[in-house]
Design a protein around this motif. Structure first.
Motif, PDB file in Angstrom:
ATOM      1  N   GLU A  87      -9.497  -9.561  43.415  1.00  0.00           N
ATOM      2  CA  GLU A  87      -8.081  -9.785  43.676  1.00  0.00           C
ATOM      3  C   GLU A  87      -7.696  -9.458  45.120  1.00  0.00           C
ATOM      4  O   GLU A  87      -6.882 -10.165  45.724  1.00  0.00           O
ATOM      5  N   ALA A  88      -8.273  -8.400  45.677  1.00  0.00           N
ATOM      6  CA  ALA A  88      -7.964  -8.066  47.069  1.00  0.00           C
ATOM      7  C   ALA A  88      -8.444  -9.166  48.011  1.00  0.00           C
ATOM      8  O   ALA A  88      -7.739  -9.544  48.960  1.00  0.00           O
ATOM      9  N   TYR A  89      -9.622  -9.699  47.743  1.00  0.00           N
ATOM     10  CA  TYR A  89     -10.161 -10.763  48.586  1.00  0.00           C
ATOM     11  C   TYR A  89      -9.307 -12.021  48.479  1.00  0.00           C
ATOM     12  O   TYR A  89      -9.084 -12.719  49.472  1.00  0.00           O
ATOM     13  N   ALA A  90      -8.805 -12.303  47.292  1.00  0.00           N
ATOM     14  CA  ALA A  90      -7.934 -13.467  47.117  1.00  0.00           C
ATOM     15  C   ALA A  90      -6.674 -13.334  47.956  1.00  0.00           C
ATOM     16  O   ALA A  90      -6.195 -14.311  48.549  1.00  0.00           O
ATOM     17  N   ALA A  91      -6.136 -12.127  48.039  1.00  0.00           N
ATOM     18  CA  ALA A  91      -4.940 -11.907  48.855  1.00  0.00           C
ATOM     19  C   ALA A  91      -5.260 -12.000  50.343  1.00  0.00           C
ATOM     20  O   ALA A  91      -4.505 -12.602  51.120  1.00  0.00           O
ATOM     21  N   LEU A  92      -6.383 -11.425  50.758  1.00  0.00           N
ATOM     22  CA  LEU A  92      -6.741 -11.456  52.179  1.00  0.00           C
ATOM     23  C   LEU A  92      -7.010 -12.866  52.673  1.00  0.00           C
ATOM     24  O   LEU A  92      -6.692 -13.196  53.824  1.00  0.00           O
ATOM     25  N   THR A  93      -7.582 -13.691  51.844  1.00  0.00           N
ATOM     26  CA  THR A  93      -7.930 -15.050  52.259  1.00  0.00           C
ATOM     27  C   THR A  93      -6.812 -16.053  51.995  1.00  0.00           C
ATOM     28  O   THR A  93      -6.968 -17.245  52.282  1.00  0.00           O
ATOM     29  N   GLY A  94      -5.694 -15.581  51.435  1.00  0.00           N
ATOM     30  CA  GLY A  94      -4.559 -16.462  51.212  1.00  0.00           C
ATOM     31  C   GLY A  94      -4.619 -17.269  49.935  1.00  0.00           C
ATOM     32  O   GLY A  94      -3.765 -18.125  49.692  1.00  0.00           O
ATOM     33  N   ALA A  95      -5.619 -17.021  49.095  1.00  0.00           N
ATOM     34  CA  ALA A  95      -5.726 -17.751  47.835  1.00  0.00           C
ATOM     35  C   ALA A  95      -4.635 -17.334  46.849  1.00  0.00           C
ATOM     36  O   ALA A  95      -4.257 -18.102  45.971  1.00  0.00           O
ATOM     37  N   LYS A  96      -4.157 -16.093  46.989  1.00  0.00           N
ATOM     38  CA  LYS A  96      -3.069 -15.590  46.162  1.00  0.00           C
ATOM     39  C   LYS A  96      -2.110 -14.787  47.025  1.00  0.00           C
ATOM     40  O   LYS A  96      -2.497 -14.240  48.073  1.00  0.00           O
ATOM     41  N   SER A  97      -0.866 -14.693  46.594  1.00  0.00           N
ATOM     42  CA  SER A  97       0.070 -13.774  47.232  1.00  0.00           C
ATOM     43  C   SER A  97      -0.303 -12.351  46.848  1.00  0.00           C
ATOM     44  O   SER A  97      -0.992 -12.129  45.841  1.00  0.00           O
ATOM     45  N   SER A  98       0.139 -11.372  47.625  1.00  0.00           N
ATOM     46  CA  SER A  98      -0.125  -9.976  47.272  1.00  0.00           C
ATOM     47  C   SER A  98       0.449  -9.647  45.905  1.00  0.00           C
ATOM     48  O   SER A  98      -0.189  -8.960  45.096  1.00  0.00           O
ATOM     49  N   ALA A  99       1.650 -10.151  45.638  1.00  0.00           N
ATOM     50  CA  ALA A  99       2.301  -9.866  44.363  1.00  0.00           C
ATOM     51  C   ALA A  99       1.480 -10.391  43.194  1.00  0.00           C
ATOM     52  O   ALA A  99       1.278  -9.692  42.191  1.00  0.00           O
ATOM     53  N   ALA A 110      -1.756 -11.174  43.193  1.00  0.00           N
ATOM     54  CA  ALA A 110      -3.054 -10.490  43.148  1.00  0.00           C
ATOM     55  C   ALA A 110      -2.925  -9.140  42.454  1.00  0.00           C
ATOM     56  O   ALA A 110      -3.781  -8.760  41.640  1.00  0.00           O
ATOM     57  N   LEU A 111      -1.866  -8.395  42.755  1.00  0.00           N
ATOM     58  CA  LEU A 111      -1.684  -7.088  42.136  1.00  0.00           C
ATOM     59  C   LEU A 111      -1.329  -7.203  40.659  1.00  0.00           C
ATOM     60  O   LEU A 111      -1.768  -6.379  39.839  1.00  0.00           O
ATOM     61  N   LYS A 112      -0.556  -8.209  40.304  1.00  0.00           N
ATOM     62  CA  LYS A 112      -0.242  -8.439  38.895  1.00  0.00           C
ATOM     63  C   LYS A 112      -1.510  -8.743  38.110  1.00  0.00           C
ATOM     64  O   LYS A 112      -1.745  -8.188  37.027  1.00  0.00           O
ATOM     65  N   ASP A 113      -2.366  -9.609  38.673  1.00  0.00           N
ATOM     66  CA  ASP A 113      -3.621  -9.959  38.008  1.00  0.00           C
ATOM     67  C   ASP A 113      -4.578  -8.772  37.977  1.00  0.00           C
ATOM     68  O   ASP A 113      -5.318  -8.584  37.005  1.00  0.00           O
ATOM     69  N   LEU A 114      -4.555  -7.959  39.042  1.00  0.00           N
ATOM     70  CA  LEU A 114      -5.423  -6.791  39.089  1.00  0.00           C
ATOM     71  C   LEU A 114      -4.999  -5.767  38.042  1.00  0.00           C
ATOM     72  O   LEU A 114      -5.853  -5.167  37.376  1.00  0.00           O
ATOM     73  N   GLN A 115      -3.710  -5.555  37.899  1.00  0.00           N
ATOM     74  CA  GLN A 115      -3.221  -4.618  36.875  1.00  0.00           C
ATOM     75  C   GLN A 115      -3.713  -5.032  35.496  1.00  0.00           C
ATOM     76  O   GLN A 115      -4.194  -4.201  34.712  1.00  0.00           O
ATOM     77  N   SER A 116      -3.629  -6.317  35.201  1.00  0.00           N
ATOM     78  CA  SER A 116      -4.087  -6.815  33.907  1.00  0.00           C
ATOM     79  C   SER A 116      -5.586  -6.611  33.728  1.00  0.00           C
ATOM     80  O   SER A 116      -6.055  -6.176  32.669  1.00  0.00           O
ATOM     81  N   ALA A 117      -6.356  -6.907  34.783  1.00  0.00           N
ATOM     82  CA  ALA A 117      -7.814  -6.764  34.704  1.00  0.00           C
ATOM     83  C   ALA A 117      -8.220  -5.304  34.531  1.00  0.00           C
ATOM     84  O   ALA A 117      -9.137  -4.992  33.757  1.00  0.00           O
ATOM     85  N   LEU A 118      -7.547  -4.394  35.241  1.00  0.00           N
ATOM     86  CA  LEU A 118      -7.889  -2.974  35.138  1.00  0.00           C
ATOM     87  C   LEU A 118      -7.508  -2.421  33.773  1.00  0.00           C
ATOM     88  O   LEU A 118      -8.224  -1.568  33.218  1.00  0.00           O
ATOM     89  N   GLN A 119      -6.393  -2.862  33.232  1.00  0.00           N
ATOM     90  CA  GLN A 119      -6.024  -2.413  31.891  1.00  0.00           C
ATOM     91  C   GLN A 119      -7.068  -2.847  30.866  1.00  0.00           C
ATOM     92  O   GLN A 119      -7.415  -2.098  29.951  1.00  0.00           O
ATOM     93  N   LYS A 120      -7.574  -4.045  31.042  1.00  0.00           N
ATOM     94  CA  LYS A 120      -8.583  -4.556  30.121  1.00  0.00           C
ATOM     95  C   LYS A 120      -9.892  -3.796  30.268  1.00  0.00           C
ATOM     96  O   LYS A 120     -10.531  -3.412  29.267  1.00  0.00           O
TER      97      LYS A 120
END
Length: 432
Positions: free
Chosen positions: A404-416, A418-428
Protein backbone atom coordinates in the motif's frame (compact mmCIF):
# COMPACT_ATOMS: atom_id res chain seq x y z
CA UNK A 1 3.51 8.25 19.94
CA UNK A 2 7.03 7.39 20.99
CA UNK A 3 6.66 3.91 22.47
CA UNK A 4 4.52 0.87 22.05
CA UNK A 5 3.84 -2.05 24.32
CA UNK A 6 3.42 -5.60 23.17
CA UNK A 7 0.85 -7.70 24.98
CA UNK A 8 2.07 -10.95 26.45
CA UNK A 9 0.69 -13.89 24.52
CA UNK A 10 -1.05 -16.64 26.52
CA UNK A 11 0.49 -20.09 26.48
CA UNK A 12 -1.85 -22.93 25.60
CA UNK A 13 -1.91 -26.15 23.63
CA UNK A 14 -3.23 -24.12 20.76
CA UNK A 15 -3.18 -20.34 20.70
CA UNK A 16 -4.12 -17.58 18.36
CA UNK A 17 -1.37 -15.01 18.02
CA UNK A 18 -1.96 -12.11 15.69
CA UNK A 19 -4.28 -14.19 13.60
CA UNK A 20 -1.95 -17.17 13.20
CA UNK A 21 -2.73 -20.57 14.76
CA UNK A 22 0.20 -22.11 16.59
CA UNK A 23 0.26 -25.63 17.92
CA UNK A 24 2.92 -24.97 20.57
CA UNK A 25 4.62 -22.19 22.47
CA UNK A 26 7.82 -21.79 24.41
CA UNK A 27 8.02 -21.76 28.17
CA UNK A 28 7.75 -18.41 29.91
CA UNK A 29 9.35 -16.79 32.90
CA UNK A 30 13.01 -16.59 33.88
CA UNK A 31 16.15 -17.56 32.11
CA UNK A 32 16.68 -21.04 33.46
CA UNK A 33 19.83 -22.19 35.20
CA UNK A 34 23.06 -23.88 34.29
CA UNK A 35 23.56 -24.49 30.62
CA UNK A 36 19.89 -25.08 29.92
CA UNK A 37 17.11 -22.65 29.04
CA UNK A 38 13.65 -24.12 28.85
CA UNK A 39 14.09 -27.62 27.45
CA UNK A 40 17.25 -26.82 25.47
CA UNK A 41 20.53 -28.51 26.30
CA UNK A 42 23.53 -26.74 24.81
CA UNK A 43 25.80 -29.63 23.96
CA UNK A 44 28.21 -30.55 21.20
CA UNK A 45 31.36 -28.86 19.96
CA UNK A 46 32.73 -28.51 16.46
CA UNK A 47 32.30 -26.45 13.28
CA UNK A 48 29.28 -24.17 12.97
CA UNK A 49 27.92 -21.58 10.55
CA UNK A 50 27.06 -17.92 11.04
CA UNK A 51 24.26 -16.81 8.72
CA UNK A 52 23.64 -13.15 7.90
CA UNK A 53 22.92 -10.76 5.08
CA UNK A 54 25.68 -9.77 2.70
CA UNK A 55 28.45 -7.98 4.60
CA UNK A 56 29.02 -4.51 3.13
CA UNK A 57 31.50 -3.49 5.83
CA UNK A 58 34.31 -6.03 5.47
CA UNK A 59 34.48 -6.33 9.26
CA UNK A 60 32.46 -9.51 9.85
CA UNK A 61 35.12 -11.82 8.33
CA UNK A 62 37.75 -10.15 10.53
CA UNK A 63 35.82 -10.89 13.71
CA UNK A 64 35.12 -14.45 12.59
CA UNK A 65 38.80 -14.95 11.72
CA UNK A 66 39.69 -13.82 15.25
CA UNK A 67 37.39 -16.54 16.65
CA UNK A 68 38.73 -19.19 14.25
CA UNK A 69 42.34 -18.53 15.27
CA UNK A 70 41.38 -18.99 18.91
CA UNK A 71 39.22 -22.06 18.22
CA UNK A 72 40.80 -24.06 15.37
CA UNK A 73 38.64 -27.11 16.10
CA UNK A 74 35.42 -25.11 16.29
CA UNK A 75 35.66 -22.95 13.20
CA UNK A 76 32.84 -20.74 12.03
CA UNK A 77 31.88 -20.52 8.35
CA UNK A 78 30.23 -17.27 7.29
CA UNK A 79 27.15 -17.91 5.13
CA UNK A 80 26.16 -14.69 3.37
CA UNK A 81 22.56 -14.25 2.27
CA UNK A 82 21.22 -11.54 -0.08
CA UNK A 83 21.40 -7.88 0.92
CA UNK A 84 17.67 -7.28 1.25
CA UNK A 85 16.02 -8.31 4.50
CA UNK A 86 13.00 -9.99 2.94
CA UNK A 87 15.17 -12.51 1.08
CA UNK A 88 17.23 -13.17 4.21
CA UNK A 89 14.12 -13.89 6.25
CA UNK A 90 12.68 -16.18 3.59
CA UNK A 91 15.84 -18.28 3.29
CA UNK A 92 16.10 -18.63 7.06
CA UNK A 93 12.46 -19.73 7.26
CA UNK A 94 12.95 -22.26 4.47
CA UNK A 95 15.93 -23.72 6.34
CA UNK A 96 13.86 -23.94 9.54
CA UNK A 97 10.83 -25.50 7.86
CA UNK A 98 13.01 -28.30 6.49
CA UNK A 99 14.66 -28.68 9.93
CA UNK A 100 18.06 -28.42 8.28
CA UNK A 101 21.20 -28.14 10.39
CA UNK A 102 22.97 -26.08 7.70
CA UNK A 103 22.35 -22.85 9.62
CA UNK A 104 23.62 -22.54 13.19
CA UNK A 105 23.73 -18.94 14.43
CA UNK A 106 21.27 -16.62 12.71
CA UNK A 107 21.57 -12.86 12.44
CA UNK A 108 17.93 -11.80 12.78
CA UNK A 109 16.45 -8.40 12.13
CA UNK A 110 15.24 -7.38 15.59
CA UNK A 111 11.61 -7.50 14.48
CA UNK A 112 11.83 -11.20 13.57
CA UNK A 113 12.62 -12.47 17.08
CA UNK A 114 8.98 -12.99 18.10
CA UNK A 115 8.10 -14.78 14.87
CA UNK A 116 11.05 -17.19 15.00
CA UNK A 117 10.60 -17.87 18.72
CA UNK A 118 6.86 -18.50 18.44
CA UNK A 119 7.42 -21.06 15.69
CA UNK A 120 10.17 -22.74 17.75
CA UNK A 121 12.70 -22.16 14.99
CA UNK A 122 15.19 -20.78 17.52
CA UNK A 123 16.16 -21.86 21.04
CA UNK A 124 15.49 -20.01 24.25
CA UNK A 125 18.81 -18.79 25.69
CA UNK A 126 20.23 -18.64 29.24
CA UNK A 127 20.16 -14.95 30.18
CA UNK A 128 23.07 -15.21 32.61
CA UNK A 129 25.44 -15.91 29.71
CA UNK A 130 24.99 -12.40 28.27
CA UNK A 131 25.68 -9.00 29.90
CA UNK A 132 22.19 -7.62 29.29
CA UNK A 133 22.44 -5.14 32.16
CA UNK A 134 25.13 -3.20 30.30
CA UNK A 135 22.97 -2.77 27.21
CA UNK A 136 20.37 -0.16 26.23
CA UNK A 137 16.98 -1.35 27.48
CA UNK A 138 15.07 -0.95 24.16
CA UNK A 139 17.73 -3.10 22.48
CA UNK A 140 17.43 -5.88 25.06
CA UNK A 141 13.64 -5.95 24.70
CA UNK A 142 13.95 -6.77 21.00
CA UNK A 143 15.71 -10.04 21.93
CA UNK A 144 12.87 -11.30 24.12
CA UNK A 145 9.64 -13.13 23.45
CA UNK A 146 7.02 -13.53 26.17
CA UNK A 147 9.55 -12.38 28.77
CA UNK A 148 12.23 -14.94 27.89
CA UNK A 149 15.49 -14.40 26.02
CA UNK A 150 15.60 -15.90 22.54
CA UNK A 151 18.47 -13.91 21.03
CA UNK A 152 21.60 -11.99 21.95
CA UNK A 153 21.69 -8.32 20.90
CA UNK A 154 24.63 -7.88 18.53
CA UNK A 155 23.92 -4.44 17.11
CA UNK A 156 21.27 -1.81 17.30
CA UNK A 157 20.20 0.68 14.67
CA UNK A 158 18.55 4.05 14.51
CA UNK A 159 17.77 6.07 11.44
CA UNK A 160 19.88 9.19 10.87
CA UNK A 161 19.56 12.15 8.54
CA UNK A 162 22.77 12.50 6.55
CA UNK A 163 23.21 15.96 5.08
CA UNK A 164 25.73 17.96 3.10
CA UNK A 165 26.97 20.31 5.81
CA UNK A 166 29.24 22.15 3.37
CA UNK A 167 26.39 23.04 1.04
CA UNK A 168 24.00 24.06 3.81
CA UNK A 169 26.65 26.36 5.25
CA UNK A 170 27.40 27.93 1.87
CA UNK A 171 23.66 28.46 1.31
CA UNK A 172 23.41 30.33 4.59
CA UNK A 173 21.59 27.59 6.50
CA UNK A 174 22.72 27.53 10.11
CA UNK A 175 21.98 23.88 10.89
CA UNK A 176 20.10 20.73 9.88
CA UNK A 177 16.31 20.85 9.56
CA UNK A 178 14.02 19.68 12.35
CA UNK A 179 10.88 19.46 10.19
CA UNK A 180 9.98 18.31 6.69
CA UNK A 181 9.02 21.82 5.63
CA UNK A 182 12.37 23.16 6.85
CA UNK A 183 14.16 20.44 4.89
CA UNK A 184 12.35 21.46 1.70
CA UNK A 185 13.16 25.12 2.32
CA UNK A 186 16.82 24.28 2.91
CA UNK A 187 16.94 22.31 -0.32
CA UNK A 188 15.51 25.26 -2.24
CA UNK A 189 18.39 27.41 -0.98
CA UNK A 190 21.06 24.79 -1.65
CA UNK A 191 19.82 24.04 -5.15
CA UNK A 192 20.53 27.64 -6.15
CA UNK A 193 24.26 27.03 -5.64
CA UNK A 194 26.36 26.24 -8.71
CA UNK A 195 27.84 23.26 -6.85
CA UNK A 196 24.36 21.79 -6.43
CA UNK A 197 23.48 21.65 -10.11
CA UNK A 198 21.62 18.43 -10.87
CA UNK A 199 21.23 17.46 -7.20
CA UNK A 200 17.98 16.18 -5.70
CA UNK A 201 16.76 17.00 -2.23
CA UNK A 202 16.03 13.85 -0.25
CA UNK A 203 15.85 10.07 -0.40
CA UNK A 204 15.43 7.07 1.84
CA UNK A 205 14.67 3.41 1.20
CA UNK A 206 11.54 3.28 -0.95
CA UNK A 207 11.78 0.10 -2.99
CA UNK A 208 9.07 -2.45 -2.18
CA UNK A 209 10.95 -4.36 0.56
CA UNK A 210 11.49 -4.13 4.32
CA UNK A 211 13.18 -0.74 4.01
CA UNK A 212 9.90 0.73 2.76
CA UNK A 213 8.12 -0.60 5.85
CA UNK A 214 10.73 1.16 7.98
CA UNK A 215 10.49 4.47 6.10
CA UNK A 216 6.69 4.38 6.02
CA UNK A 217 6.49 3.68 9.77
CA UNK A 218 8.93 6.51 10.47
CA UNK A 219 6.86 8.95 8.43
CA UNK A 220 3.65 7.92 10.19
CA UNK A 221 5.24 8.04 13.67
CA UNK A 222 6.92 11.37 12.89
CA UNK A 223 3.54 12.88 12.02
CA UNK A 224 2.00 11.76 15.31
CA UNK A 225 0.35 8.61 14.00
CA UNK A 226 0.84 4.90 14.66
CA UNK A 227 0.77 1.72 12.60
CA UNK A 228 -0.64 -0.26 15.53
CA UNK A 229 -1.87 1.10 18.85
CA UNK A 230 -0.62 0.27 22.34
CA UNK A 231 -2.61 -2.98 22.32
CA UNK A 232 -1.29 -4.11 18.95
CA UNK A 233 -4.44 -3.21 17.02
CA UNK A 234 -4.02 -1.66 13.55
CA UNK A 235 -4.81 2.07 13.65
CA UNK A 236 -3.32 3.42 10.46
CA UNK A 237 -6.40 4.91 8.75
CA UNK A 238 -6.13 8.22 10.60
CA UNK A 239 -5.51 11.90 9.74
CA UNK A 240 -2.08 11.78 11.41
CA UNK A 241 -0.97 8.72 9.44
CA UNK A 242 -2.23 10.36 6.27
CA UNK A 243 -0.03 13.41 6.93
CA UNK A 244 2.97 11.09 7.14
CA UNK A 245 2.20 9.23 3.93
CA UNK A 246 1.22 12.49 2.21
CA UNK A 247 4.71 13.80 2.93
CA UNK A 248 6.36 10.85 1.18
CA UNK A 249 3.94 10.65 -1.75
CA UNK A 250 3.87 14.42 -2.21
CA UNK A 251 7.67 14.63 -2.10
CA UNK A 252 7.93 12.08 -4.92
CA UNK A 253 5.30 13.95 -6.92
CA UNK A 254 6.92 17.40 -6.57
CA UNK A 255 10.47 16.14 -7.07
CA UNK A 256 11.73 16.62 -3.51
CA UNK A 257 12.35 12.87 -3.63
CA UNK A 258 13.74 11.90 -7.06
CA UNK A 259 11.55 9.42 -8.91
CA UNK A 260 14.38 6.90 -9.14
CA UNK A 261 14.41 6.71 -5.33
CA UNK A 262 11.37 4.41 -5.44
CA UNK A 263 13.94 1.77 -6.47
CA UNK A 264 16.39 2.59 -3.65
CA UNK A 265 17.54 0.22 -0.97
CA UNK A 266 20.20 1.27 1.57
CA UNK A 267 23.18 0.88 -0.71
CA UNK A 268 21.52 2.69 -3.63
CA UNK A 269 20.87 5.73 -1.46
CA UNK A 270 24.36 5.62 0.01
CA UNK A 271 25.97 5.61 -3.41
CA UNK A 272 23.72 8.45 -4.59
CA UNK A 273 24.63 10.59 -1.57
CA UNK A 274 28.33 9.84 -1.83
CA UNK A 275 28.40 10.68 -5.53
CA UNK A 276 26.88 14.10 -4.88
CA UNK A 277 23.34 13.46 -6.09
CA UNK A 278 21.53 14.17 -2.81
CA UNK A 279 21.49 16.95 -0.23
CA UNK A 280 19.76 14.80 2.41
CA UNK A 281 19.51 11.05 2.94
CA UNK A 282 17.85 8.88 5.55
CA UNK A 283 20.06 5.88 6.29
CA UNK A 284 21.51 3.76 9.09
CA UNK A 285 24.76 4.50 10.98
CA UNK A 286 26.75 1.86 9.04
CA UNK A 287 26.98 4.42 6.24
CA UNK A 288 28.98 6.92 8.30
CA UNK A 289 32.26 5.03 8.03
CA UNK A 290 31.81 4.37 4.31
CA UNK A 291 30.87 7.97 3.49
CA UNK A 292 33.92 9.07 5.44
CA UNK A 293 36.05 7.30 2.84
CA UNK A 294 34.19 8.74 -0.16
CA UNK A 295 34.29 11.99 -2.14
CA UNK A 296 32.00 13.66 0.43
CA UNK A 297 34.37 12.93 3.33
CA UNK A 298 34.56 15.95 5.64
CA UNK A 299 31.57 17.55 3.91
CA UNK A 300 28.66 15.80 5.59
CA UNK A 301 27.16 15.41 9.05
CA UNK A 302 24.23 13.63 10.68
CA UNK A 303 21.16 14.81 12.58
CA UNK A 304 17.93 13.35 13.97
CA UNK A 305 15.29 12.53 11.39
CA UNK A 306 12.94 15.47 10.75
CA UNK A 307 9.21 15.21 11.36
CA UNK A 308 6.00 17.11 10.77
CA UNK A 309 6.27 19.61 13.63
CA UNK A 310 9.71 18.82 15.04
CA UNK A 311 12.30 16.03 15.20
CA UNK A 312 10.84 12.73 14.03
CA UNK A 313 11.08 9.14 15.24
CA UNK A 314 13.22 6.38 13.84
CA UNK A 315 12.10 2.80 13.51
CA UNK A 316 14.15 0.63 15.86
CA UNK A 317 16.57 -1.46 13.86
CA UNK A 318 19.47 -3.76 14.55
CA UNK A 319 20.31 -7.44 14.56
CA UNK A 320 20.14 -10.15 17.18
CA UNK A 321 21.97 -13.46 17.24
CA UNK A 322 19.71 -16.49 17.52
CA UNK A 323 20.48 -20.21 17.71
CA UNK A 324 18.70 -22.46 15.23
CA UNK A 325 16.69 -25.15 16.99
CA UNK A 326 17.92 -27.66 14.42
CA UNK A 327 21.65 -26.90 14.66
CA UNK A 328 24.45 -29.15 15.85
CA UNK A 329 27.34 -28.18 18.15
CA UNK A 330 25.23 -25.86 20.27
CA UNK A 331 27.86 -25.50 23.01
CA UNK A 332 30.20 -23.99 20.43
CA UNK A 333 27.38 -21.86 19.06
CA UNK A 334 26.56 -20.38 22.46
CA UNK A 335 30.21 -19.50 23.06
CA UNK A 336 30.47 -17.91 19.62
CA UNK A 337 27.31 -15.87 20.21
CA UNK A 338 28.78 -14.54 23.45
CA UNK A 339 32.04 -13.70 21.64
CA UNK A 340 30.40 -12.07 18.61
CA UNK A 341 27.99 -10.01 20.72
CA UNK A 342 30.57 -8.98 23.34
CA UNK A 343 31.38 -5.37 24.14
CA UNK A 344 34.81 -5.91 22.58
CA UNK A 345 33.29 -7.07 19.29
CA UNK A 346 30.71 -4.28 19.42
CA UNK A 347 33.58 -1.82 19.79
CA UNK A 348 35.24 -3.28 16.71
CA UNK A 349 32.07 -2.94 14.66
CA UNK A 350 31.65 0.62 15.89
CA UNK A 351 35.21 1.69 15.13
CA UNK A 352 35.58 -0.05 11.79
CA UNK A 353 32.03 -0.03 10.41
CA UNK A 354 30.14 2.62 12.46
CA UNK A 355 27.54 0.05 13.50
CA UNK A 356 25.35 1.04 16.45
CA UNK A 357 26.47 -0.90 19.54
CA UNK A 358 24.01 -2.34 22.07
CA UNK A 359 26.25 -1.30 24.99
CA UNK A 360 25.51 1.97 26.81
CA UNK A 361 29.14 2.71 27.70
CA UNK A 362 30.27 2.87 24.09
CA UNK A 363 27.91 5.80 23.45
CA UNK A 364 29.16 7.75 26.47
CA UNK A 365 32.92 7.18 26.33
CA UNK A 366 34.43 10.68 25.78
CA UNK A 367 37.26 9.43 23.58
CA UNK A 368 34.79 7.60 21.32
CA UNK A 369 32.45 10.60 21.11
CA UNK A 370 35.39 12.75 20.07
CA UNK A 371 36.33 10.27 17.37
CA UNK A 372 32.74 9.48 16.32
CA UNK A 373 30.74 12.69 16.82
CA UNK A 374 27.52 11.09 15.62
CA UNK A 375 27.26 8.87 18.73
CA UNK A 376 25.09 11.25 20.84
CA UNK A 377 22.65 11.66 17.94
CA UNK A 378 22.60 7.91 17.37
CA UNK A 379 22.00 7.13 21.04
CA UNK A 380 18.96 9.41 21.11
CA UNK A 381 17.72 7.88 17.87
CA UNK A 382 17.86 4.40 19.40
CA UNK A 383 16.39 5.39 22.77
CA UNK A 384 13.44 7.19 21.17
CA UNK A 385 12.93 4.78 18.30
CA UNK A 386 9.52 3.20 17.76
CA UNK A 387 9.48 -0.60 17.25
CA UNK A 388 7.85 -1.98 14.17
CA UNK A 389 4.91 -4.28 15.02
CA UNK A 390 6.39 -7.28 16.86
CA UNK A 391 3.88 -9.85 15.70
CA UNK A 392 4.11 -13.55 15.00
CA UNK A 393 2.98 -13.21 11.39
CA UNK A 394 5.24 -10.28 10.65
CA UNK A 395 5.68 -11.33 7.03
CA UNK A 396 2.01 -10.69 6.28
CA UNK A 397 2.09 -7.32 8.05
CA UNK A 398 5.19 -5.98 6.32
CA UNK A 399 3.99 -7.26 2.93
CA UNK A 400 0.72 -5.33 3.32
CA UNK A 401 2.57 -2.16 4.36
CA UNK A 402 4.93 -2.40 1.40
CA UNK A 403 2.08 -2.99 -1.05
CA UNK A 404 0.00 0.00 0.00
CA UNK A 405 2.83 2.44 0.74
CA UNK A 406 4.40 1.75 -2.65
CA UNK A 407 1.05 2.30 -4.36
CA UNK A 408 0.83 5.74 -2.76
CA UNK A 409 4.42 6.67 -3.58
CA UNK A 410 4.06 5.72 -7.22
CA UNK A 411 0.69 7.45 -7.61
CA UNK A 412 -1.30 4.26 -8.15
CA UNK A 413 -3.45 5.16 -5.14
CA UNK A 414 -4.15 8.26 -3.09
CA UNK A 415 -2.74 8.28 0.44
CA UNK A 416 -6.27 8.10 1.81
CA UNK A 417 -7.17 5.03 -0.24
CA UNK A 418 -3.85 3.32 0.48
CA UNK A 419 -4.30 3.77 4.23
CA UNK A 420 -7.91 2.59 4.11
CA UNK A 421 -6.84 -0.55 2.24
CA UNK A 422 -3.88 -1.04 4.58
CA UNK A 423 -6.11 -0.83 7.65
CA UNK A 424 -8.31 -3.55 6.20
CA UNK A 425 -5.34 -5.76 5.30
CA UNK A 426 -3.74 -5.38 8.74
CA UNK A 427 -6.99 -6.18 10.51
CA UNK A 428 -7.26 -9.34 8.45
CA UNK A 429 -3.65 -10.43 8.99
CA UNK A 430 -3.64 -9.72 12.73
CA UNK A 431 -7.18 -10.89 13.44
CA UNK A 432 -8.04 -7.58 15.14
Amino acid sequence: MKTRTIRALPCAATLVAAGLLLTACGSSGGSGSGEQAGSTSFEGRGPITYVAGKDTTGVVPKVIDRWNKLHPKEKVTFVQLPTDADSQRQQMIQNAETKSDAYTVLSLDVVWTSEFAAHQWIDRLPEQRFPLGRMLKPVVETAKYRGALYAAPASSDGGLLYYRSDLLKKAGVSGPPATWSQMKADCAKVEKLPEAKGMSCYAGQFQKYEGLTVNFAEAVDSAGGVVTDADGRPDVDTPAARKGLDFLAGAVKDGTIPKEAVTYQEEDGRRAFQSGKLVFLRNWPYMYALAGKSKVAGRFAVAPLPGLNGPGSSSLGGHNLALSSFARNKATALDFMKFFSSEDSAGTFLKEASLAPPYTRLYDEPSLVEQYPYLPVLKQSVLHAVPRPRVVNYGDVTSAVQQEAYAALTGAKSSAQALKDLQSALQKSTGQ
